[in-house]
Design a protein around this motif. Structure first.
Motif, PDB file in Angstrom:
ATOM      1  N   ILE A  98      14.076   4.405  20.060  1.00 26.52           N
ATOM      2  CA  ILE A  98      12.627   4.302  19.868  1.00 26.52           C
ATOM      3  C   ILE A  98      12.253   2.819  19.746  1.00 26.52           C
ATOM      4  N   GLY A  99      11.283   2.395  20.528  1.00 23.82           N
ATOM      5  CA  GLY A  99      10.914   0.983  20.525  1.00 23.82           C
ATOM      6  C   GLY A  99       9.438   0.746  20.734  1.00 23.82           C
ATOM      7  N   ARG A 100       9.086  -0.509  20.938  1.00 22.00           N
ATOM      8  CA  ARG A 100       7.689  -0.924  21.022  1.00 22.00           C
ATOM      9  C   ARG A 100       7.056  -0.633  22.375  1.00 22.00           C
ATOM     10  N   ARG A 101       7.880  -0.393  23.403  1.00 25.30           N
ATOM     11  CA  ARG A 101       7.352  -0.093  24.725  1.00 25.30           C
ATOM     12  C   ARG A 101       8.401   0.689  25.508  1.00 25.30           C
ATOM     13  N   HIS A 102       7.984   1.289  26.594  1.00 27.41           N
ATOM     14  CA  HIS A 102       8.902   2.077  27.419  1.00 27.41           C
ATOM     15  C   HIS A 102       9.711   1.141  28.314  1.00 27.41           C
ATOM     16  N   VAL A 103      11.019   1.373  28.349  1.00 28.42           N
ATOM     17  CA  VAL A 103      11.902   0.607  29.229  1.00 28.42           C
ATOM     18  C   VAL A 103      12.792   1.605  29.962  1.00 28.42           C
ATOM     19  N   HIS A 104      12.908   1.439  31.286  1.00 28.59           N
ATOM     20  CA  HIS A 104      13.765   2.345  32.061  1.00 28.59           C
ATOM     21  C   HIS A 104      14.705   1.541  32.941  1.00 28.59           C
ATOM     22  N   ASP A 105      15.762   2.190  33.371  1.00 32.54           N
ATOM     23  CA  ASP A 105      16.727   1.509  34.235  1.00 32.54           C
ATOM     24  C   ASP A 105      16.257   1.574  35.682  1.00 32.54           C
ATOM     25  N   GLY A 106      17.089   1.074  36.581  1.00 35.31           N
ATOM     26  CA  GLY A 106      16.695   1.031  37.989  1.00 35.31           C
ATOM     27  C   GLY A 106      16.457   2.392  38.605  1.00 35.31           C
ATOM     28  N   ALA A 107      17.051   3.426  38.034  1.00 29.43           N
ATOM     29  CA  ALA A 107      16.882   4.779  38.566  1.00 29.43           C
ATOM     30  C   ALA A 107      15.743   5.538  37.881  1.00 29.43           C
ATOM     31  N   GLY A 108      15.061   4.876  36.969  1.00 31.01           N
ATOM     32  CA  GLY A 108      13.945   5.526  36.281  1.00 31.01           C
ATOM     33  C   GLY A 108      14.322   6.247  35.017  1.00 31.01           C
ATOM     34  N   GLU A 109      15.606   6.188  34.616  1.00 30.21           N
ATOM     35  CA  GLU A 109      16.031   6.848  33.385  1.00 30.21           C
ATOM     36  C   GLU A 109      15.605   6.005  32.176  1.00 30.21           C
ATOM     37  N   PRO A 110      15.036   6.638  31.151  1.00 31.45           N
ATOM     38  CA  PRO A 110      14.549   5.862  30.009  1.00 31.45           C
ATOM     39  C   PRO A 110      15.687   5.274  29.182  1.00 31.45           C
ATOM     40  N   LEU A 111      15.570   3.978  28.897  1.00 35.24           N
ATOM     41  CA  LEU A 111      16.496   3.320  27.985  1.00 35.24           C
ATOM     42  C   LEU A 111      15.887   3.209  26.588  1.00 35.24           C
ATOM     43  N   VAL A 112      14.580   2.979  26.543  1.00 34.08           N
ATOM     44  CA  VAL A 112      13.845   2.907  25.285  1.00 34.08           C
ATOM     45  C   VAL A 112      12.592   3.758  25.430  1.00 34.08           C
ATOM     46  N   ILE A 113      12.321   4.587  24.432  1.00 35.30           N
ATOM     47  CA  ILE A 113      11.145   5.445  24.427  1.00 35.30           C
ATOM     48  C   ILE A 113      10.032   4.761  23.635  1.00 35.30           C
ATOM     49  N   ASP A 114       8.858   4.711  24.202  1.00 36.68           N
ATOM     50  CA  ASP A 114       7.704   4.128  23.514  1.00 36.68           C
ATOM     51  C   ASP A 114       7.425   4.906  22.225  1.00 36.68           C
ATOM     52  N   TRP A 115       7.197   4.189  21.120  1.00 37.80           N
ATOM     53  CA  TRP A 115       6.967   4.820  19.818  1.00 37.80           C
ATOM     54  C   TRP A 115       5.748   5.731  19.819  1.00 37.80           C
ATOM     55  N   ARG A 116       4.877   5.551  20.807  1.00 35.47           N
ATOM     56  CA  ARG A 116       3.650   6.349  20.876  1.00 35.47           C
ATOM     57  C   ARG A 116       3.831   7.670  21.615  1.00 35.47           C
ATOM     58  N   ALA A 117       4.952   7.816  22.314  1.00 33.45           N
ATOM     59  CA  ALA A 117       5.204   9.049  23.057  1.00 33.45           C
ATOM     60  C   ALA A 117       5.353  10.224  22.088  1.00 33.45           C
ATOM     61  N   PRO A 118       4.932  11.422  22.501  1.00 31.31           N
ATOM     62  CA  PRO A 118       5.031  12.588  21.596  1.00 31.31           C
ATOM     63  C   PRO A 118       6.436  12.814  21.055  1.00 31.31           C
ATOM     64  N   VAL A 119       7.460  12.567  21.871  1.00 25.80           N
ATOM     65  CA  VAL A 119       8.824  12.821  21.425  1.00 25.80           C
ATOM     66  C   VAL A 119       9.227  11.864  20.304  1.00 25.80           C
ATOM     67  N   SER A 120       8.543  10.723  20.186  1.00 25.73           N
ATOM     68  CA  SER A 120       8.876   9.752  19.144  1.00 25.73           C
ATOM     69  C   SER A 120       8.309  10.120  17.784  1.00 25.73           C
ATOM     70  N   THR A 121       7.410  11.079  17.748  1.00 24.52           N
ATOM     71  CA  THR A 121       6.788  11.459  16.479  1.00 24.52           C
ATOM     72  C   THR A 121       7.823  11.846  15.430  1.00 24.52           C
TER      73      THR A 121
END
Length: 686
Positions: A98-121
């Motif tokens: 969980i982090g401050r912004r969304h970060v994904h790898d070259g294939a689009g897989e999430p490395l960091v989930i934005d803290w605002r996303a529902p799953v981060s709740t």
């Protein structure tokens, strides 16, 4: 900062788990740099391809959107990309960083989930009783250079091993600070998270005691709303309104650290933008000008300029003459007077008079069209009549007449203002004309009220109003107009109201803002100010805010409060500051405005290199020791605070006790009160 779990020994740099987490952080940073590079490359290609697009506005907005996207993806070296991890109990070892912004790898897989996303709740709300699919919550500790130095695990299954969340929160809050305000995204508490994630269509008002994080809640709510309602707010706009420029400088890095760079940050005076403070305002006059009764007075003053027509209109077209008689013109003007805004009302009167002319044309067998209608409405006879009975006006013209003409003021005031209040409003020595008038800050809201009565004020989508308790009713009306069709986050503390016309009741203030149905919430559990300090300052509450409950603090800090009577303030201030500077973090010296410059000079002569807030724009970022005029202290935080001579802060203004309450609650770790004069009675109690 190192925050080991209570069930673990302190983490060493060669710990394999730390090494693995650092490697993951490096991977995420590399991915963010690639995302930024891709956006910049795409922008260059699209800019070249768009050269053939003749629509300048479309090219401009597309390019601006890409520039903002690239700016939001800049890797800030002192801001960790993630601050937590969720290990899910799905059985397949799934983890979410969980982090401050969304970060994904070259294939689009999430490395960091934005803290605002529902799953981060779940990071903020999962408990042992309601795990929300989480088996373990991990929090990370970072150094000032954003190097991962520690982790702390909180299992949500099995046997509890202590309150690790509270330990992490205390360590994060007590981490020495310097420069602008940090975000609190890693330590948002459940009651704060509930406010942060409130939907856009609801105005939220937060009564927050010192140290409860109300400002952080407001800023994080903006970031959350921009994540969930980006298209909508991208069209309508967002603004953060603070009490002064020093405060805005203090909070300026919070939203960019969360990836949001397109938010206007301004003061109330700049938002209204009608007038400066060219004349000093008497507090009694400022209080009266801020009174809600002035709205009715200003409305009558404006509409008194619309007079009864004494003659009709004669319109000539070739050899034909068309006359609209005086009684019909009077009916048109009377039917429109006061029913809408002044400017459109005048335009409507011209169109109705023109319509009366066209009716006569049709009776004579002519076939007038819209062009004829517009020509008649703009004709000299119609304009000449309206200039007499419905003149074009500016807000400055109306207010100048109101404040310089006793008879006109009496007509506009009627029974809303007493004779004494009218005399208080009148200028003793009026300027020769409205063009040369020198307006006060209190006049700004009056001019804005008149401006809105003449032409409608545009509205934005969402507005955060911090330190709202200091706004007069007329200022509230001015701010509310700019968010009439949007929602607001209203933040403040009634006990910290220091302005002459400060409102003492949230229900009344929200009504003036045009948001009477706002959700009103109270944050009275502080995390940032130690209990010893908040309890000491709360002794003032029975006098400054008798209806307000005393706040509590979630933590105590050894040696947090000292009160010292000294024979020579200047002599005692230097060693007190030197002692505070021997520790880590920022130090603020808060004193009455009239004496703060001399204190700064004395500290500089002693070689302590202090900065002066309000004079040095980079004071809080450049210097560890900052001298703070009491009037600029609101909303700021320092690791250690020295409040010098409280009695002079109290004596400096009518609401001086409120100002002192603000000054006493700026410390996150330690408060030292130095005084030669007797303390206020409430603070002398044992």
């Amino acid at each position: 900062m190192a925050v080991p779990s209570p069930t673990h020994a302190p983490v060493q740099d060669d710990d394999p788990e730390i090494a693995a987490e650092r490697a993951y952080l490096a991977t995420a940073r590399a991915a963010l740099r690639r995302m930024h590079r891709d956006v910049v490359t795409t922008e260059t290609q699209l800019t070249a391809a768009a050269e053939d697009n003749d629509n300048f506005a479309e090219r401009f907005y597309q390019r601006r959107a890409r520039e903002l996207r690239a700016l939001a993806l800049v890797d800030l070296p002192d801001v960790p990309l993630f601050f937590g991890r969720l290990d899910l109990d799905s059985g397949d070892g799934e983890r979410l960083y969980i982090g401050r912004r969304h970060v994904h790898d070259g294939a689009g897989e999430p490395l960091v989930i934005d803290w605002r996303a529902p799953v981060s709740t779940a990071f903020y709300r999962a408990t042992r009783d309601d795990r929300q699919g989480v088996a373990l919550r991990r929090r990370y500790g970072f150094s000032g250079a954003a190097e991962l130095t520690a982790y702390e695990d909180e299992p949500l299954t099995g046997t509890a091993a202590g309150d690790t969340a509270a330990a992490f929160l205390a360590a994060e809050i007590e981490r020495p600070r310097s420069g602008p305000m940090r975000d609190i995204v890693a330590t948002i508490q459940p009651e704060q998270d509930d406010l942060v994630r409130a939907p856009l269509d609801r105005t939220v008002c937060v009564q927050g005691a010192p140290g409860t994080g109300k400002t952080a809640v407001g800023l994080h709510r903006v970031a959350y709303l921009l994540y969930t309602e980006r298209d909508r707010l991208g069209r309508t706009g967002v603004a953060v309104v603070g009490p002064n420029r020093s405060f805005l400088s203090y909070i300026r890095r919070v939203l960019p650290a969360l990836g949001e760079v397109n938010v206007t940050q301004t003061t109330v005076e700049e938002l209204i933008g009608r007038a400066g403070a060219d004349r000093a305002a008497d507090p009694a006059v400022a209080r009266l000008k801020g009174d809600a009764r002035m709205a009715a007075v200003l409305s009558r003053a404006l509409w008194l300029h619309v007079t009864r027509p004494a003659e009709g209109v004669m319109y000539a077209k070739g050899a034909s003459r068309y006359r609209v008689p005086d009684h019909e013109v009077r009916e048109i003007v009377a039917g429109l007077r006061g029913t809408g805004r002044y400017g459109p009302g005048r335009d409507a009167a011209a169109k109705r008079i023109a319509h009366a002319v066209l009716v006569q044309m049709e009776r004579r067998g002519e076939s007038p069209d819209d062009r004829t209608h517009n020509t008649v409405a703009r004709s000299q006879p119609v304009r000449r009549l309206l200039d007499q009975v419905w003149p074009r006006l500016t807000p400055e013209q109306v207010l100048f007449r109101l404040l310089s003409d006793a008879d006109f003021l009496a007509k506009a005031a009627r029974t809303d203002l007493t004779a004494g209040e009218q005399a208080l409003l009148l200028w003793e020595k009026p300027a020769r004309s409205w063009r040369s008038a020198k307006w006060t800050a209190a006049d700004s809201a009056l001019l804005d009220e008149l401006g809105d009565l003449i032409e409608r004020t545009p509205s934005i989508g969402h507005l955060v109003l911090d330190e709202a308790q200091d706004l007069s009713p007329m200022q509230c009306r001015a701010v509310g107009r700019r968010c009439a069709t949007g929602s607001m986050t209203v933040l403040g503390d009634i006990a910290q109201g220091t302005a002459p016309a400060a409102t003492g009741d949230w229900t009344e203030l929200l009504a003036h803002l045009g948001k009477p149905d706002a959700r009103l919430e109270t944050l009275d559990r502080g995390y940032r100010v130690p209990a010893q300090i908040i309890d000491y300052a709360a002794r003032l509450l029975p006098e400054i805010a008798p209806g307000l409950g005393a706040p509590t603090s979630a933590r105590r800090s050894p040696g947090a409060l000292r009160v010292t009577a000294v024979p020579d303030l200047a002599a005692a201030l230097v060693p007190a500051c030197a002692e505070s500077l021997a520790g880590d973090g920022s130090v603020g010296v808060i004193a009455a405005d009239a004496g703060i410059r001399a204190m700064r000079e004395g500290l500089a002569a002693a070689g302590l290199e202090p900065a002066l807030l309000g004079e040095d724009d980079g004071a809080m970022e450049r210097a560890r020791l900052v001298c703070v005029p009491a009037t600029l202290a609101k909303g700021l935080e320092f690791d250690a605070v020295i409040v010098a001579e409280p009695a002079r802060i109290v004596a400096a203004e009518p609401r001086g006790l409120h100002r002192l309450y603000v000054a006493l609650t700026r410390a996150v770790s330690a408060l030292h009160v130095l005084h030669t004069e007797p303390l206020p009675a409430a603070l002398r109690a044992s």
